[in-house]
Scaffold this motif. Structure first.
Motif, PDB file in Angstrom:
ATOM      1  N   GLU A 148       0.835  -1.206   0.000  1.00 41.27           N
ATOM      2  CA  GLU A 148       0.000   0.000   0.000  1.00 41.27           C
ATOM      3  C   GLU A 148       0.868   1.254   0.000  1.00 41.27           C
ATOM      4  O   GLU A 148       0.573   2.217  -0.700  1.00 41.27           O
ATOM      5  N   TYR A 157      -3.795  -6.104  -1.491  1.00 43.05           N
ATOM      6  CA  TYR A 157      -5.040  -6.847  -1.289  1.00 43.05           C
ATOM      7  C   TYR A 157      -4.774  -8.353  -1.249  1.00 43.05           C
ATOM      8  O   TYR A 157      -5.305  -9.063  -0.394  1.00 43.05           O
ATOM      9  N   TYR A 160      -3.181  -9.224   2.033  1.00 43.93           N
ATOM     10  CA  TYR A 160      -4.175  -9.203   3.112  1.00 43.93           C
ATOM     11  C   TYR A 160      -5.082 -10.436   3.042  1.00 43.93           C
ATOM     12  O   TYR A 160      -5.435 -11.008   4.079  1.00 43.93           O
ATOM     13  N   LYS A 161      -5.453 -10.845   1.835  1.00 47.99           N
ATOM     14  CA  LYS A 161      -6.278 -12.054   1.689  1.00 47.99           C
ATOM     15  C   LYS A 161      -5.533 -13.292   2.195  1.00 47.99           C
ATOM     16  O   LYS A 161      -6.129 -14.156   2.839  1.00 47.99           O
ATOM     17  N   LEU A 177      -8.761  -5.005   4.102  1.00 46.85           N
ATOM     18  CA  LEU A 177      -9.485  -5.597   2.969  1.00 46.85           C
ATOM     19  C   LEU A 177     -10.720  -4.770   2.621  1.00 46.85           C
ATOM     20  O   LEU A 177     -10.996  -4.526   1.437  1.00 46.85           O
ATOM     21  N   LEU A 180      -9.657  -1.617   0.716  1.00 48.31           N
ATOM     22  CA  LEU A 180      -9.163  -1.796  -0.649  1.00 48.31           C
ATOM     23  C   LEU A 180     -10.130  -2.514  -1.587  1.00 48.31           C
ATOM     24  O   LEU A 180      -9.896  -2.557  -2.795  1.00 48.31           O
ATOM     25  N   LYS A 181     -11.188  -3.070  -1.038  1.00 47.16           N
ATOM     26  CA  LYS A 181     -12.077  -3.918  -1.846  1.00 47.16           C
ATOM     27  C   LYS A 181     -12.580  -3.213  -3.104  1.00 47.16           C
ATOM     28  O   LYS A 181     -12.490  -3.757  -4.203  1.00 47.16           O
ATOM     29  N   VAL A 184      -9.763  -2.598  -5.729  1.00 45.50           N
ATOM     30  CA  VAL A 184      -9.259  -3.790  -6.412  1.00 45.50           C
ATOM     31  C   VAL A 184     -10.353  -4.528  -7.188  1.00 45.50           C
ATOM     32  O   VAL A 184     -10.162  -4.902  -8.339  1.00 45.50           O
TER      33      VAL A 184
END
Length: 189
Positions: A148, A157, A160-161, A177, A180-181, A184
């Motif tokens: 980031e 992302y 993080y996932k 998440l 940023l969802k 992304v």
């Protein structure tokens, strides 16, 4: 008769040393099984259970097995908490020099480097952390934060996932998440 006792002393000494040095190795050999069980439980835990499992994993990962190395870790973390990044980096560098297989030392030094704005060394230390402990969800989260910082939301992302797959109830991971969802994945029409 004297020769028998001197041989006996040598045998007792050798046996004592063997037992003394094999106990920490045996305890350390059991840790991966404990770690695997904790990680499996964490992945399936409800939010309340996850708190205790996280503490157990942090305690497991945060113990080097050496009181001297644990002291260096404590001094480095204390210096970082006080905002003295230079001293923190010095203590944590001593730790990584003397205990290069201790993933938490590398992770904490990465935090210190990041705080000091030294992003290249921070990324290198996170890489080392994850080579030693690929399940360290805090290090994976930190790597996402670095992405980031570099304006790379896609890789952030994904990091993080990956961290969320290990620790589904980590609040900072969930918040990242969510943040940023839409960037992304886009918006639903």
């Amino acid at each position: 008769m004297v020769a028998k006792f001197s041989n006996l002393k040598a045998i007792v000494a050798a046996t004592s040393l063997t037992v003394l040095f094999s106990v920490p190795l045996q305890a350390r050999a059991e840790s991966p099984a404990d770690e695997a069980g904790l990680l499996a439980a964490l992945a399936q835990a409800d939010p309340d259970e996850a708190i205790g499992l996280d503490r157990s994993l942090q305690a497991l990962w945060g113990s080097s097995g050496s009181p001297a190395m644990d002291l260096l870790l404590k001094r480095g973390k204390d210096a970082l908490d006080r905002g003295d990044t230079r001293i923190a980096i010095e203590h944590l560098t001593a730790l990584t020099d003397h205990a290069p297989g201790f993933a938490t030392g590398w992770y904490e030094r990465a935090r210190a480097y990041f705080t000091a704005g030294l992003f290249g060394p921070a990324v290198a230390d996170l890489e080392q952390t994850l080579m030693l402990n690929p399940n360290d969800y805090n290090a994976i989260f930190a790597l996402g934060a670095m992405f980031e910082q570099f304006n790379d939301p896609q890789n952030a992302y994904e990091a993080y996932k990956r961290a969320q797959a290990i620790h589904p109830h980590h609040e900072a991971i969930t918040n990242a998440l969510d943040r940023l969802k839409t960037t992304v994945e886009g918006r639903e029409l």
